[in-house]
Design an enzyme around this catalytic site. Structure first.
Site, short mmCIF file in Angstrom:
data_model
loop_
_atom_site.label_atom_id
_atom_site.label_comp_id
_atom_site.label_asym_id
_atom_site.label_seq_id
_atom_site.Cartn_x
_atom_site.Cartn_y
_atom_site.Cartn_z
N GLY A 179 -11.31 -3.38 2.53
CA GLY A 179 -11.60 -2.30 2.70
C GLY A 179 -11.45 -1.88 4.39
O GLY A 179 -12.13 -1.21 5.25
N THR B 110 3.39 12.99 -5.77
CA THR B 110 3.03 14.56 -4.12
C THR B 110 1.60 14.77 -4.38
O THR B 110 0.97 15.25 -4.24
CB THR B 110 3.52 16.00 -5.32
OG1 THR B 110 3.25 16.15 -6.53
CG2 THR B 110 5.02 16.04 -4.31
N GLY C 264 1.44 2.66 -2.70
CA GLY C 264 0.85 3.68 -3.34
C GLY C 264 2.15 3.43 -4.94
O GLY C 264 2.15 4.19 -6.47
N LYS C 265 2.03 2.00 -5.67
CA LYS C 265 2.58 1.57 -6.32
C LYS C 265 1.86 1.97 -7.74
O LYS C 265 2.46 2.14 -8.89
CB LYS C 265 3.39 0.27 -6.18
CG LYS C 265 3.69 -0.85 -5.51
CD LYS C 265 4.00 -1.90 -5.67
CE LYS C 265 3.03 -3.01 -4.32
NZ LYS C 265 2.69 -2.78 -2.67
N GLY D 56 -3.95 -4.67 -4.54
CA GLY D 56 -4.99 -3.54 -4.63
C GLY D 56 -3.66 -2.65 -5.05
O GLY D 56 -3.43 -1.25 -4.55
N HIS D 57 -4.47 -2.63 -5.65
CA HIS D 57 -3.60 -1.48 -7.09
C HIS D 57 -4.51 -0.71 -7.46
O HIS D 57 -5.37 -0.75 -8.48
CB HIS D 57 -1.96 -2.30 -8.30
CG HIS D 57 -1.75 -2.43 -7.81
ND1 HIS D 57 -0.42 -3.00 -8.75
CD2 HIS D 57 -0.83 -2.90 -6.46
CE1 HIS D 57 0.31 -3.83 -7.77
NE2 HIS D 57 -0.01 -3.43 -6.21
N GLN E 16 2.06 -6.44 -3.22
CA GLN E 16 2.68 -6.27 -1.62
C GLN E 16 4.00 -5.04 -1.50
O GLN E 16 4.40 -4.32 -1.69
CB GLN E 16 2.87 -7.68 -0.49
CG GLN E 16 1.55 -8.52 -0.63
CD GLN E 16 0.90 -9.43 -2.16
OE1 GLN E 16 1.85 -9.72 -2.53
NE2 GLN E 16 -0.33 -9.24 -2.29
N ASP F 134 0.54 -1.53 0.45
CA ASP F 134 -0.01 -0.26 0.15
C ASP F 134 0.61 1.48 -0.08
O ASP F 134 0.17 2.44 0.89
CB ASP F 134 -1.25 -0.25 1.46
CG ASP F 134 -1.21 -1.30 1.93
OD1 ASP F 134 -2.47 -1.87 0.52
OD2 ASP F 134 -2.15 -1.67 2.19
P1 IMP Z 1 -2.70 -12.91 2.64
O1 IMP Z 1 -1.80 -12.79 1.44
O2 IMP Z 1 -4.01 -12.61 2.11
O3 IMP Z 1 -1.97 -14.00 2.85
O4 IMP Z 1 -2.57 -12.22 3.78
C1 IMP Z 1 -1.37 -11.91 4.22
C2 IMP Z 1 -0.98 -10.40 5.52
O5 IMP Z 1 -0.22 -10.16 3.87
C3 IMP Z 1 -2.39 -9.80 6.06
O6 IMP Z 1 -1.49 -9.14 6.98
C4 IMP Z 1 -2.69 -9.01 4.20
O7 IMP Z 1 -2.98 -7.82 5.32
C5 IMP Z 1 -1.02 -9.10 3.87
N1 IMP Z 1 -1.61 -8.21 2.40
C6 IMP Z 1 -1.58 -8.79 1.35
N2 IMP Z 1 -1.74 -8.45 0.48
C7 IMP Z 1 -1.28 -6.96 0.72
C8 IMP Z 1 -1.34 -5.95 0.12
O8 IMP Z 1 -1.59 -6.33 -1.12
N3 IMP Z 1 -1.37 -4.73 0.89
C9 IMP Z 1 -0.82 -4.81 1.58
N4 IMP Z 1 -0.88 -6.01 3.14
C10 IMP Z 1 -0.79 -6.79 1.76
#
Ligand code: IMP
Length: 429
Positions: free
Chosen positions: A301, A413, A15-16, A40-41, A223, A13
């Site tokens: 969410g 920015t 901001g990729k 989530g992008h 991630q 998260d």
């Molecule tokens: P999983 O990838 O669903 O197995 O979740 C494992 C951990 O990675 C959890 O803490 C999720 O919230 C975190 N996580 C998985 N995908 C993302 C992402 O795209 N952004 C931020 N955290 C993520």
């Protein structure tokens, strides 16, 4: 000319989406190499907002895009995300999108298991996205995955189904669940196969060809390094390697093909899900960062936890992921804060650490040691050159560079694509 890998250098998260979108418009091929639809992008193009979880961001710009073998692939989610983007006017055809034939599938019983385990884990809950990511990777490494190429052989899948059912039926029984309904599973796979098979391709061969023709390849990470299964805050991590090293193995090229590694770094820190977070601000400051930064997960969410910039963690990410330059995002969220803090080390009992201690017990007890920093009163929002930044904001950026041991390649920015200060073009290297 370098190929570029974009990875998150914190807990995801960062901001990729915006940065990947900008680079994708200049790449010839964009490939995802790990993770799945847990990512989530968000891409903002003019007045349109695109939210992607599984599909590579290049699609929005019409760039040839591929889902590599290192991704775990939910075919139902794939169908729905393709339809959603098509409804937004994006052209998606097998000429524009390829899916690695060797990518393992996420199946309904993976999602079940993810949720069953989380619900049964009490204080040990990881806070996963419940999308079956971990169980699907387990099956891949356990050599019982059903893969994209198997969708073309559904009448001859008995041996693989025996293996995967033997494993999962035992687990399901332990959770009081009925065995896998093989006939229904096969019916469901038959129904979805047509939505996937036209896109199935030897992605490694496409990449080989692109490399030989001197095409620009963008490796799109998901991630962040602190969620890496080896280098992150284990066990509160995802189940893939999020470091740049997996760009090669997760797509099918040698490590020398990944040139510039761009690490995306948010000007403060956030994380979703459970796990240690030494610079977390579970107070008014955290609330302020979360509200102004709109820190809610794209996929689930969920409200993100917020805290000060942690230079120790980013320094470690720079090292383990070989980051060449950083893209600093969301600097404008700090506008108007009277004073700022940067975490420069940890105290665990009477021990001092300048890196993340490996044991979760120590990580949980780690107290952040801070450097105080004067804030700035002017605005950085929308700045497109250094001259438009308040002097104190420039000082903050320079201090981050010093502490993490890596230069800034660009500063973002605002969510708008043009609101970027470009210091060093990753593709020009
Ligand atoms: P999983 O990838 O669903 O197995 O979740 C494992 C951990 O990675 C959890 O803490 C999720 O919230 C975190 N996580 C998985 N995908 C993302 C992402 O795209 N952004 C931020 N955290 C993520």
């Amino acid at each position: 000319m370098a190929n570029v890998a974009v990875i998150g250098a914190q807990w995801g998260d960062e901001g990729k989406g915006k940065i990947v979108d900008w680079l994708a418009s200049r790449a010839d091929l964009v490939v995802r190499f790990q993770g799945g639809h847990n990512a989530g992008h968000t891409l903002v193009v003019g007045d349109k907002v695109y939210k992607l979880s599984l599909l590579p961001s290049g699609l929005v710009r019409g760039t040839l895009s591929a889902i590599g073998n290192g991704v775990v692939f939910d075919p139902w989610h794939f169908r729905d995300e393709v339809a959603k983007l098509q409804a937004q006017g994006i052209e998606i055809t097998p000429e524009k999108l390829q899916v690695a034939e060797t990518a393992p599938l996420i199946l309904p019983f993976h999602r079940d298991l993810d949720a069953l385990r989380e619900d049964a884990s009490g204080a040990g809950k990881i806070g996963t996205t419940r999308r079956g990511i971990g169980p699907a990777y387990e099956d891949k490494v356990g050599r019982r995955a059903i893969r994209v190429c198997d969708l073309a052989h559904l009448d001859d899948l008995d041996a693989q189904l025996d293996r995967v059912c033997a494993h999962h039926d035992a687990l399901r029984a332990g959770f009081g669940q009925p065995p896998i309904d093989r006939a229904k599973l096969l019916d469901d796979l038959r129904e979805i196969a047509d939505a996937v098979l036209p896109y199935a391709a030897p992605v490694w061969l496409t990449l080989k060809d692109a490399k030989e023709r001197g095409r620009r390849i963008l490796f799109e990470g998901a991630q962040g390094v602190l969620l890496d299964v080896d280098h992150g805050t284990y066990p509160f991590v995802t189940s893939s390697n999020t470091v740049s090293g997996s760009a090669a193995s997760g797509s099918g090229l040698g490590p020398g093909s990944v040139g510039f590694v761009l690490g995306i770094v948010k000007a403060y820190t956030t994380r979703v899900g459970s796990g240690p977070f030494p610079s977390e601000q579970d107070n008014e400051i955290g609330e302020q960062l979360g509200t102004k930064g709109r820190e809610f997960g794209v996929v689930t969410g969920r409200k993100r936890r917020c805290g000060w910039f942690d230079a120790v963690l980013v320094r470690q990410s720079v090292a383990v992921s070989g980051i060449t330059g950083i893209a600093l995002t969301k600097l404008d969220i700090l506008d108007g804060m009277e004073s700022l803090r940067i975490c420069t080390g940890y105290k665990v009992g009477d021990k001092h650490y300048d890196y993340l201690p490996p044991a979760p017990q120590d990580q949980a007890r780690a107290e952040a040691i801070y450097e105080e920093f004067e804030g700035w009163s002017g605005s950085t929002a929308g700045a497109r050159s250094w001259a438009q930044l308040p002097a104190q904001a420039i000082k903050y950026i320079r201090r981050i560079e010093e502490l993490v041991g890596c230069p800034v390649a660009l500063v973002s920015t605002s969510p708008e694509r043009e609101d970027t200060i470009l210091v060093r073009d990753p593709f020009a290297d």
